[in-house]
Design a protein around this motif. Structure first.
Motif, PDB file in Angstrom:
ATOM      1  N   ASP A  25       0.853  -1.189   0.000  1.00  0.00           N
ATOM      2  CA  ASP A  25       0.000   0.000   0.000  1.00  0.00           C
ATOM      3  C   ASP A  25       0.891   1.242   0.000  1.00  0.00           C
ATOM      4  O   ASP A  25       1.320   1.729   1.040  1.00  0.00           O
ATOM      5  CB  ASP A  25      -0.903  -0.030   1.232  1.00  0.00           C
ATOM      6  CG  ASP A  25      -1.911   1.103   1.269  1.00  0.00           C
ATOM      7  OD1 ASP A  25      -1.722   2.110   0.558  1.00  0.00           O
ATOM      8  OD2 ASP A  25      -2.895   0.970   2.026  1.00  0.00           O
ATOM      9  N   SER A  26       1.168   1.738  -1.218  1.00  0.00           N
ATOM     10  CA  SER A  26       2.100   2.867  -1.330  1.00  0.00           C
ATOM     11  C   SER A  26       1.543   4.136  -0.705  1.00  0.00           C
ATOM     12  O   SER A  26       2.303   4.942  -0.159  1.00  0.00           O
ATOM     13  CB  SER A  26       2.499   3.109  -2.789  1.00  0.00           C
ATOM     14  OG  SER A  26       1.374   3.390  -3.574  1.00  0.00           O
ATOM     15  N   ASP A  27       0.226   4.343  -0.744  1.00  0.00           N
ATOM     16  CA  ASP A  27      -0.358   5.544  -0.130  1.00  0.00           C
ATOM     17  C   ASP A  27      -0.173   5.534   1.382  1.00  0.00           C
ATOM     18  O   ASP A  27       0.213   6.545   1.974  1.00  0.00           O
ATOM     19  CB  ASP A  27      -1.845   5.670  -0.474  1.00  0.00           C
ATOM     20  CG  ASP A  27      -2.088   6.039  -1.929  1.00  0.00           C
ATOM     21  OD1 ASP A  27      -1.174   6.616  -2.566  1.00  0.00           O
ATOM     22  OD2 ASP A  27      -3.187   5.748  -2.433  1.00  0.00           O
ATOM     23  N   ARG A  86       3.540   5.991   2.214  1.00  0.00           N
ATOM     24  CA  ARG A  86       3.957   7.383   2.037  1.00  0.00           C
ATOM     25  C   ARG A  86       3.486   8.237   3.197  1.00  0.00           C
ATOM     26  O   ARG A  86       4.250   9.008   3.780  1.00  0.00           O
ATOM     27  CB  ARG A  86       3.414   7.961   0.723  1.00  0.00           C
ATOM     28  CG  ARG A  86       3.903   9.397   0.480  1.00  0.00           C
ATOM     29  CD  ARG A  86       2.965  10.179  -0.422  1.00  0.00           C
ATOM     30  NE  ARG A  86       1.580  10.166   0.022  1.00  0.00           N
ATOM     31  CZ  ARG A  86       1.078  10.890   1.028  1.00  0.00           C
ATOM     32  NH1 ARG A  86       1.854  11.685   1.748  1.00  0.00           N
ATOM     33  NH2 ARG A  86      -0.196  10.827   1.339  1.00  0.00           N
TER      34      ARG A  86
END
Length: 118
Positions: A50-52, A55
């Motif tokens: 889950d890159s969001d 980040r």
């Protein structure tokens, strides 16, 4: 013994200590507890790709680190934040390991500082 300057900005810590006064110990305790939560959230975000979430977590942790002068830890978080922003999570588990190792050093130094009140 490890040099504090490799891990913590003494100038930043002195400024924060002056501003916080008697609440400095509470701030350190809160940072340490929150850091553990940030690391766990980052681990979970990376595990589910889950890159969001990675980040956002790295960004938040980076800010906390900068506020206390944990400059190397902040730099590691910034790298994870940037790579997550690009959607490239490959190899970030290695950075998570580095974040965990650096946090261990920062935590030890902060605890020594609070115990010694220096």
């Amino acid at each position: 013994m490890t040099d504090t300057h490799e891990h913590l900005s003494r100038d930043t810590l002195d400024t924060v200590k002056d501003v916080m006064g008697d609440d400095f110990h509470l701030l350190i305790s809160t940072f340490i507890n929150d850091a553990g939560e940030h690391i766990e959230r980052l681990r979970a975000a990376l595990a589910r790709q889950d890159s969001d979430a990675a980040r956002a977590t790295a960004h938040s942790f980076k800010g906390s680190c900068h506020n206390l002068g944990a400059v190397h830890l902040a730099s590691l978080c910034e790298h994870v934040e940037q790579r997550s922003l690009e959607g490239n999570l490959d190899g970030l588990s290695d950075y998570l390991s580095q974040i965990e190792q650096e946090f261990t050093q920062v935590q030890r130094l902060l605890n020594e500082m609070v115990r010694g009140d220096g």
